[in-house]
Scaffold this active site. Structure first.
Site, PDB file in Angstrom:
ATOM      1  N   ARG A 184       0.847  -1.193   0.000  1.00 26.08           N
ATOM      2  CA  ARG A 184       0.000   0.000   0.000  1.00 26.08           C
ATOM      3  C   ARG A 184       0.882   1.243   0.000  1.00 26.08           C
ATOM      4  O   ARG A 184       1.871   1.312   0.742  1.00 26.08           O
ATOM      5  CB  ARG A 184      -0.916   0.038   1.233  1.00 26.08           C
ATOM      6  CG  ARG A 184      -1.970  -1.061   1.289  1.00 26.08           C
ATOM      7  CD  ARG A 184      -2.998  -0.925   0.181  1.00 26.08           C
ATOM      8  NE  ARG A 184      -4.046  -1.929   0.294  1.00 26.08           N
ATOM      9  CZ  ARG A 184      -3.987  -3.148  -0.210  1.00 26.08           C
ATOM     10  NH1 ARG A 184      -2.894  -3.525  -0.879  1.00 26.08           N
ATOM     11  NH2 ARG A 184      -4.998  -3.996  -0.084  1.00 26.08           N
TER      12      ARG A 184
ATOM     13  N   GLU B 174      -5.276   5.751  -6.815  1.00 31.46           N
ATOM     14  CA  GLU B 174      -5.496   4.695  -7.796  1.00 31.46           C
ATOM     15  C   GLU B 174      -6.946   4.718  -8.278  1.00 31.46           C
ATOM     16  O   GLU B 174      -7.837   5.079  -7.513  1.00 31.46           O
ATOM     17  CB  GLU B 174      -5.184   3.329  -7.177  1.00 31.46           C
ATOM     18  CG  GLU B 174      -3.729   3.145  -6.796  1.00 31.46           C
ATOM     19  CD  GLU B 174      -3.428   1.731  -6.326  1.00 31.46           C
ATOM     20  OE1 GLU B 174      -4.348   0.878  -6.348  1.00 31.46           O
ATOM     21  OE2 GLU B 174      -2.295   1.462  -5.930  1.00 31.46           O
TER      22      GLU B 174
ATOM     23  N   HIS C  99      -0.723  -1.997  -9.875  1.00 34.65           N
ATOM     24  CA  HIS C  99      -1.344  -2.766  -8.789  1.00 34.65           C
ATOM     25  C   HIS C  99      -1.792  -4.141  -9.276  1.00 34.65           C
ATOM     26  O   HIS C  99      -2.976  -4.509  -9.197  1.00 34.65           O
ATOM     27  CB  HIS C  99      -2.526  -2.006  -8.185  1.00 34.65           C
ATOM     28  CG  HIS C  99      -2.811  -2.408  -6.767  1.00 34.65           C
ATOM     29  ND1 HIS C  99      -3.350  -1.564  -5.837  1.00 34.65           N
ATOM     30  CD2 HIS C  99      -2.620  -3.584  -6.120  1.00 34.65           C
ATOM     31  CE1 HIS C  99      -3.487  -2.177  -4.682  1.00 34.65           C
ATOM     32  NE2 HIS C  99      -3.050  -3.422  -4.830  1.00 34.65           N
TER      33      HIS C  99
END
Length: 314
Positions: A224, A253, A273
């Site tokens: 994260r 994001e 991601h």
């Protein structure tokens, strides 16, 4: 999604799959107004009170992992069950593998060498070996422990900065633990972050921590972005400490701005991601989620985050 083996669990259900992302409440309300169940992927779609008020049919939210994006209290007030498997039994091997892939890709400059070759140039730059270097593991949970094992297999010296709860486990696994946080950042040649993002860990990696890293060091974040103080990573890379970064996560994001500073830096390898994005991982995740739906339909919901609803106490 529809090609996964576990999707057959939903045979007989009317399923709509949304492949794009939006945070607009109006648009989400229109999309989900007829939904009895909503399945979420990761934490990108916020389910808060203003949206819940527009979804009178909603009875169940199914997902996997943590749920900071869901207003649990609002769900409870409206009688919506939230089911989320914590997957405490297994690490995300997909995320651990990506961590290691990014580590090797960055240290050996694989993306840069590929780009050079495609432009008609031969070798361009010199990378670093991993054997004999120090691999710092910040947080010794399931994924951190797996990555530590990869480092050991590659002949690296593993140094762990764990939480109090995982300190003995790291030592029992044969890894050294840092005397203090400053030493941990200063001695790591490759430093990989593996913590849960909660209020206590948000911004836990500061500009001062990064400034202690070697100019030749690499920081890897496949977990994260919120663990690093906002703006600190870009500033640290510009200052040359650490000298490299590999990131799969970003402060905002999805990241769709090609001019983002991290994407413009030649010593940064970045991916969108994808730590959990493998067919194998999807089968595991969505098997859990679809089982939650079937359990709810059978009258015995599982992995319930807000049991007051399931118990009829809300």
């Amino acid at each position: 999604m529809r090609t996964l083996r576990c999707f057959r669990k939903l045979d007989g259900h009317n399923v709509t799959v949304w492949n794009d992302h939006t945070q607009d409440v109006e648009e989400l309300a229109e999309r989900l107004k007829d939904a009895d169940v909503v399945v979420l992927i990761r934490e990108r779609t916020k389910i808060q009170a203003p949206l819940l008020e527009r979804l009178p049919r909603l009875k169940l939210i199914g997902q996997r992992s943590v749920y900071p994006h869901i207003d649990i209290e609002a769900c409870t007030r409206r009688g919506v069950i939230v089911s989320s498997s914590a997957h405490a039994d297994t690490p995300s091997y997909a995320a651990a593998e990506l961590t290691w892939g990014l580590t090797i890709a960055t240290m050996r400059q694989i993306p840069q060498q590929m780009a050079s070759l495609k432009t008609g140039t031969w070798q361009n730059g010199v990378g670093w070996s991993l054997r004999g270097k120090t691999l710092g593991i910040f947080g010794y949970g399931r994924i951190g422990a797996t990555v530590a094992g990869y480092g050991k297999a590659f002949g690296m010296n593993v140094l762990v900065w764990p939480s109090e709860g995982s300190l003995e486990r790291a030592r029992n696994d044969g890894h050294a633990t840092a005397a203090d946080k400053a030493t941990f950042f200063a001695e790591s040649d490759v430093l990989s972050l593996h913590l849960r993002l909660v209020d206590e860990t948000r911004g836990i990696v500061t500009a001062s921590d990064l400034a202690r890293m070697k100019p030749s060091a690499l920081i890897v974040n496949t977990s994260r972005a919120g663990w690093i103080e906002p703006g600190a990573l870009v500033a640290a890379l510009r200052a040359g400490r650490p000298g490299m970064a590999a990131v799969d996560v970003f402060e905002h994001e999805p990241l769709r701005d090609p001019s983002d500073p991290l994407l413009a830096m030649p010593h940064v390898v970045a991916t969108p991601h994808i730590g959990y994005v493998t067919r194998d991982e999807y089968e595991i995740q969505f098997t859990d989620i679809f089982d939650q739906i079937l359990a709810y339909e059978a009258g015995g919901p599982i992995n319930v985050v807000n049991p007051a609803v399931a118990n009829g106490d809300a």
